[in-house]
Write a protein that holds these residues in place. Sequence first.
Motif, short mmCIF file in Angstrom:
data_model
loop_
_atom_site.label_atom_id
_atom_site.label_comp_id
_atom_site.label_asym_id
_atom_site.label_seq_id
_atom_site.Cartn_x
_atom_site.Cartn_y
_atom_site.Cartn_z
N GLY A 37 -6.86 5.52 -15.51
CA GLY A 37 -5.60 5.32 -14.78
C GLY A 37 -5.50 6.15 -13.53
O GLY A 37 -4.66 5.85 -12.66
N ASP A 38 -6.35 7.20 -13.40
CA ASP A 38 -6.36 7.97 -12.16
C ASP A 38 -6.97 7.15 -11.03
O ASP A 38 -7.78 6.25 -11.28
CB ASP A 38 -7.20 9.24 -12.34
CG ASP A 38 -6.54 10.28 -13.23
OD1 ASP A 38 -5.35 10.10 -13.55
OD2 ASP A 38 -7.22 11.25 -13.60
N PRO A 39 -6.64 7.46 -9.78
CA PRO A 39 -7.33 6.80 -8.66
C PRO A 39 -8.82 7.10 -8.72
O PRO A 39 -9.23 8.21 -9.06
CB PRO A 39 -6.68 7.45 -7.43
CG PRO A 39 -5.37 7.99 -7.91
CD PRO A 39 -5.59 8.39 -9.33
N VAL A 40 -9.63 6.11 -8.39
CA VAL A 40 -11.08 6.28 -8.41
C VAL A 40 -11.55 6.76 -7.05
O VAL A 40 -11.10 6.27 -6.01
CB VAL A 40 -11.77 4.95 -8.79
CG1 VAL A 40 -13.28 5.10 -8.77
CG2 VAL A 40 -11.31 4.49 -10.16
N HIS A 41 -12.45 7.73 -7.06
CA HIS A 41 -12.99 8.28 -5.81
C HIS A 41 -13.63 7.16 -4.98
O HIS A 41 -14.36 6.32 -5.52
CB HIS A 41 -14.03 9.35 -6.14
CG HIS A 41 -14.48 10.15 -4.97
ND1 HIS A 41 -15.35 9.65 -4.02
CD2 HIS A 41 -14.19 11.42 -4.57
CE1 HIS A 41 -15.57 10.57 -3.10
NE2 HIS A 41 -14.87 11.66 -3.41
N PRO A 42 -13.37 7.13 -3.66
CA PRO A 42 -13.94 6.06 -2.83
C PRO A 42 -15.46 5.97 -2.90
O PRO A 42 -16.04 4.89 -2.75
CB PRO A 42 -13.49 6.45 -1.41
CG PRO A 42 -12.28 7.29 -1.61
CD PRO A 42 -12.49 8.03 -2.89
N GLY A 43 -16.10 7.10 -3.18
CA GLY A 43 -17.56 7.10 -3.25
C GLY A 43 -18.12 6.30 -4.40
O GLY A 43 -19.31 5.95 -4.39
N VAL A 44 -17.30 5.99 -5.39
CA VAL A 44 -17.79 5.21 -6.54
C VAL A 44 -18.20 3.81 -6.09
O VAL A 44 -19.13 3.22 -6.64
CB VAL A 44 -16.71 5.16 -7.64
CG1 VAL A 44 -17.15 4.23 -8.78
CG2 VAL A 44 -16.44 6.55 -8.19
N SER A 45 -17.52 3.28 -5.10
CA SER A 45 -17.90 1.95 -4.59
C SER A 45 -19.33 1.94 -4.07
O SER A 45 -20.07 0.96 -4.26
CB SER A 45 -16.94 1.52 -3.47
OG SER A 45 -15.65 1.29 -3.98
N GLU A 46 -19.76 3.05 -3.47
CA GLU A 46 -21.13 3.14 -2.99
C GLU A 46 -22.12 3.16 -4.16
O GLU A 46 -23.20 2.56 -4.10
CB GLU A 46 -21.31 4.39 -2.13
CG GLU A 46 -20.47 4.38 -0.86
CD GLU A 46 -20.67 5.66 -0.05
OE1 GLU A 46 -21.66 6.39 -0.32
OE2 GLU A 46 -19.83 5.93 0.83
N LEU A 47 -21.75 3.86 -5.23
CA LEU A 47 -22.62 3.88 -6.42
C LEU A 47 -22.76 2.48 -7.00
O LEU A 47 -23.86 2.06 -7.39
CB LEU A 47 -22.05 4.83 -7.48
CG LEU A 47 -21.74 6.28 -7.10
CD1 LEU A 47 -21.37 7.07 -8.34
CD2 LEU A 47 -22.92 6.91 -6.38
#
Length: 277
Positions: free
Chosen positions: A111-121
């Motif tokens: 439920g926490d916001p996901v770090h933008p860097g996860v999209s790169e992973l």
Amino acid sequence: MRDLPAGLPGHDLRAGLARFGITGPPVYAPVGFGDYHWTVYDRWFTSVSDLTAKPLAGLRQAMETAASLAEQLPFVVAPVRSDDGETVVLLNDRYALSVFPYVMGKAGSFGDPVHPGVSELLTALHRCEPPADTPVAPIDVPARAALTALLDEPGEWFSDQAREVFVAHTEILHAALTELDLLAGQLPDERVVTHGEPHAGNVIHSPQGLCLIDWDTVGLAPPERDHWLVGGYSAFYSLRRAVNDIADFTQKLRAPHEQSRDAELTLHYFTETLTNL
């Protein structure tokens, strides 16, 4: 999980750890919701799965896939192998153990916001070569047949309160299943390796960078299976998650269980998910 697993003596867990060459004292870690976890010397993180909810063959296939992915992708926190080369070992006829390196860092919560860097992973994951025998993520809800049967005849439940909530929402569930079928027909044909649950609770911010943990849901699927959890949108996968959770909670609440904090949480999430359909 707040409660220790029923039917798992401490000597069974220690015997399983010994198969990985681990002899230190396991310390219970009440985190997550589904599997049971212990740490050992802040060097190992263990995951114990209940095989009544997670079949052994599928678990082994997922862990082997994760181990192969880690050879291509440094952010994959994969299971280590036992002395005889297994990523999953049986503890008894109900529980199975996997062991992971302990990653120093901070994880979020569901439920926490996901770090933008996860999209790169995820982009790197979706572009990688699928390991041999990567499981195919099911499109339909695995327990759909049992759930559908209950809509026609709810039967007996161990939790009377849960049964009342379920019966009050049968029409809504029927409509959700119909909509799920319609949306499934609109999914793209593309299939890539997906994590399945890349929410904030499965991301660790480590000194080496972002890491993805909890690979038991890995599978070939359209990319949106992951993207909807990191800022994208998928009417199908958001609805599928809700229906799948309801099916899982239904199984647990119908079966005999102790009155515990975990049972209270299951009933809470069950009620909340049905109410929000």
